[in-house]
Scaffold this motif. Sequence first.
Motif, mmCIF file in Angstrom:
data_model
loop_
_atom_site.group_PDB
_atom_site.id
_atom_site.type_symbol
_atom_site.label_atom_id
_atom_site.label_comp_id
_atom_site.label_asym_id
_atom_site.label_seq_id
_atom_site.Cartn_x
_atom_site.Cartn_y
_atom_site.Cartn_z
ATOM 1 N N PHE A 1 0.814 -1.215 0.000
ATOM 2 C CA PHE A 1 0.000 0.000 0.000
ATOM 3 C C PHE A 1 0.854 1.276 0.000
ATOM 4 O O PHE A 1 0.325 2.358 -0.233
ATOM 5 N N TYR A 2 2.158 1.138 0.275
ATOM 6 C CA TYR A 2 2.993 2.307 0.550
ATOM 7 C C TYR A 2 4.141 2.453 -0.449
ATOM 8 O O TYR A 2 4.673 1.481 -0.982
ATOM 9 N N ALA A 3 4.522 3.719 -0.650
ATOM 10 C CA ALA A 3 5.794 4.082 -1.279
ATOM 11 C C ALA A 3 6.621 4.799 -0.222
ATOM 12 O O ALA A 3 6.084 5.290 0.780
ATOM 13 N N ILE A 4 7.911 4.878 -0.437
ATOM 14 C CA ILE A 4 8.789 5.478 0.557
ATOM 15 C C ILE A 4 9.715 6.471 -0.141
ATOM 16 O O ILE A 4 10.170 6.232 -1.265
ATOM 17 N N GLU A 5 9.951 7.618 0.506
ATOM 18 C CA GLU A 5 10.837 8.638 -0.060
ATOM 19 C C GLU A 5 11.696 9.249 1.034
ATOM 20 O O GLU A 5 11.398 9.117 2.222
ATOM 21 N N MET A 6 12.773 9.910 0.639
ATOM 22 C CA MET A 6 13.701 10.482 1.613
ATOM 23 C C MET A 6 13.056 11.640 2.359
ATOM 24 O O MET A 6 12.169 12.326 1.846
ATOM 25 N N LYS A 7 13.509 11.855 3.587
ATOM 26 C CA LYS A 7 13.066 12.986 4.395
ATOM 27 C C LYS A 7 14.176 14.037 4.388
ATOM 28 O O LYS A 7 15.247 13.821 4.947
ATOM 29 N N VAL A 8 13.921 15.154 3.725
ATOM 30 C CA VAL A 8 14.897 16.242 3.632
ATOM 31 C C VAL A 8 14.870 17.049 4.922
ATOM 32 O O VAL A 8 13.799 17.322 5.469
ATOM 33 N N GLN B 1 9.120 1.533 -4.105
ATOM 34 C CA GLN B 1 8.025 0.737 -3.575
ATOM 35 C C GLN B 1 8.493 -0.632 -3.074
ATOM 36 O O GLN B 1 7.670 -1.468 -2.696
ATOM 37 N N SER B 2 9.807 -0.821 -3.068
ATOM 38 C CA SER B 2 10.384 -2.053 -2.532
ATOM 39 C C SER B 2 11.758 -1.727 -1.966
ATOM 40 O O SER B 2 12.304 -0.650 -2.209
ATOM 41 N N GLY B 3 12.306 -2.659 -1.187
ATOM 42 C CA GLY B 3 13.621 -2.422 -0.587
ATOM 43 C C GLY B 3 13.603 -1.315 0.445
ATOM 44 O O GLY B 3 14.539 -0.507 0.516
ATOM 45 N N PHE B 4 12.535 -1.258 1.251
ATOM 46 C CA PHE B 4 12.384 -0.185 2.230
ATOM 47 C C PHE B 4 13.582 -0.117 3.177
ATOM 48 O O PHE B 4 14.070 0.967 3.493
ATOM 49 N N ARG B 5 14.036 -1.263 3.657
ATOM 50 C CA ARG B 5 15.127 -1.272 4.641
ATOM 51 C C ARG B 5 16.405 -0.690 4.056
ATOM 52 O O ARG B 5 17.046 0.159 4.682
ATOM 53 N N ASP B 6 16.772 -1.119 2.871
ATOM 54 C CA ASP B 6 17.996 -0.603 2.246
ATOM 55 C C ASP B 6 17.877 0.893 1.987
ATOM 56 O O ASP B 6 18.840 1.649 2.207
ATOM 57 N N PHE B 7 16.718 1.316 1.512
ATOM 58 C CA PHE B 7 16.517 2.743 1.241
ATOM 59 C C PHE B 7 16.614 3.549 2.528
ATOM 60 O O PHE B 7 17.262 4.604 2.572
ATOM 61 N N TYR B 8 15.984 3.065 3.590
ATOM 62 C CA TYR B 8 16.026 3.736 4.896
ATOM 63 C C TYR B 8 17.459 3.864 5.403
ATOM 64 O O TYR B 8 17.863 4.911 5.908
ATOM 65 N N ASN B 9 18.242 2.810 5.245
ATOM 66 C CA ASN B 9 19.621 2.821 5.746
ATOM 67 C C ASN B 9 20.514 3.797 4.994
ATOM 68 O O ASN B 9 21.563 4.196 5.505
ATOM 69 N N GLN B 10 20.109 4.195 3.804
ATOM 70 C CA GLN B 10 20.908 5.139 3.020
ATOM 71 C C GLN B 10 20.636 6.598 3.390
ATOM 72 O O GLN B 10 21.372 7.489 2.962
ATOM 73 N N GLN B 11 19.591 6.833 4.174
ATOM 74 C CA GLN B 11 19.189 8.203 4.508
ATOM 75 C C GLN B 11 19.746 8.601 5.880
ATOM 76 O O GLN B 11 19.837 7.778 6.786
ATOM 77 N N ALA B 12 20.093 9.875 6.039
ATOM 78 C CA ALA B 12 20.600 10.369 7.324
ATOM 79 C C ALA B 12 19.464 10.784 8.254
ATOM 80 O O ALA B 12 19.472 10.475 9.448
ATOM 81 N N GLU B 13 18.474 11.482 7.733
ATOM 82 C CA GLU B 13 17.376 11.988 8.556
ATOM 83 C C GLU B 13 16.290 10.933 8.760
ATOM 84 O O GLU B 13 15.724 10.819 9.841
ATOM 85 N N GLY B 14 16.015 10.173 7.719
ATOM 86 C CA GLY B 14 14.952 9.178 7.784
ATOM 87 C C GLY B 14 14.133 9.190 6.511
ATOM 88 O O GLY B 14 14.580 9.690 5.466
#
Length: 324
Positions: free
Chosen positions: A24-31, A167-180
Amino acid sequence: MDFMHPAKDSIPDVELERYEQTNFYAIEMKVNGTRSMIIKSASGSISIPNRRDVDYAELQNLPELMIMAMRMPNDTVLDVELACLDKDGRADTYEARVKTTSRCGTENQGRIPTLMKETPIYAFAFDIIRVNGIDVSNATYLERKLLLKNVVEQVNSPHLKLVWYVQSGFRDFYNQQAEGVVMKIIDSKYVEGRWNSWLKCKHFQYAWCSVAGYTEGKGRNQQFFGALILLNDTGDYVGKVGCSGFNDYDKMRVKQLLYASTPTMPSFQLRSKVGESFTAVTTDLKVQVRYTELTDSGLFYQPVKVAVLGLPERKLQIPFFING
């Protein structure tokens, strides 16, 4: 139209996989910047209001964004995060936040040409509300992203950057971000206010600290305390944590413990680092703090109290009933 906001509380990162599996979700970086809108009216006039209704177009302190906005289609509204970049070219760190705050607060018009070269600012566009006179707030998140992508490509400016999603690989994407990150329901509409269709998941670190003193309370907390002065396990000052997270009963217990503690004479170094008047004490009180990262000065960034050790036990009040 007012801003749409994510739910107030950050979800724990252990939940990422569960949300991903729903599809149901997409994920994007938090600036880590300043939330704003870039509005180009039907007549071509431009405004760049932030959440406090400060219009940077009226202040005329971010001319590179004004130049960029002139290339937008008329009658178009973008939801953006204004941000400068840190030394590594990132817009989601404490360093980037400090630069952004300074740049957005610039009032000296004579310094702006220099700042445009030394500390350029960018609009990270993550949503679109209106385009070419058409209200698209009722379109789905994925539909709005495509419309936004088209506008960013049309503007073709280095100062307008597209915040895309996965829309996939949430964990890897999250780990690449500094803020969240921010997770968004893919068929959600853009609606004013705070909604659970947008969810924050921030990076947090935790530390136990000793309490070296306290500041006096003000306003509603005048009868309690203002903030606790914190030291890490090597005795270095790492910042302050305020009353948020304490209920009034625990504030009173903390105050009583502080007032009963032995006053001490703080070092000149500690006084200079704290930067305001405080009462230094010796106490066994320990506070667990949640923070996002350490600043260049070694202080907690966005510290929040999580737990406290060393308070006297609560006395359970048992109701007394008389039968008959």
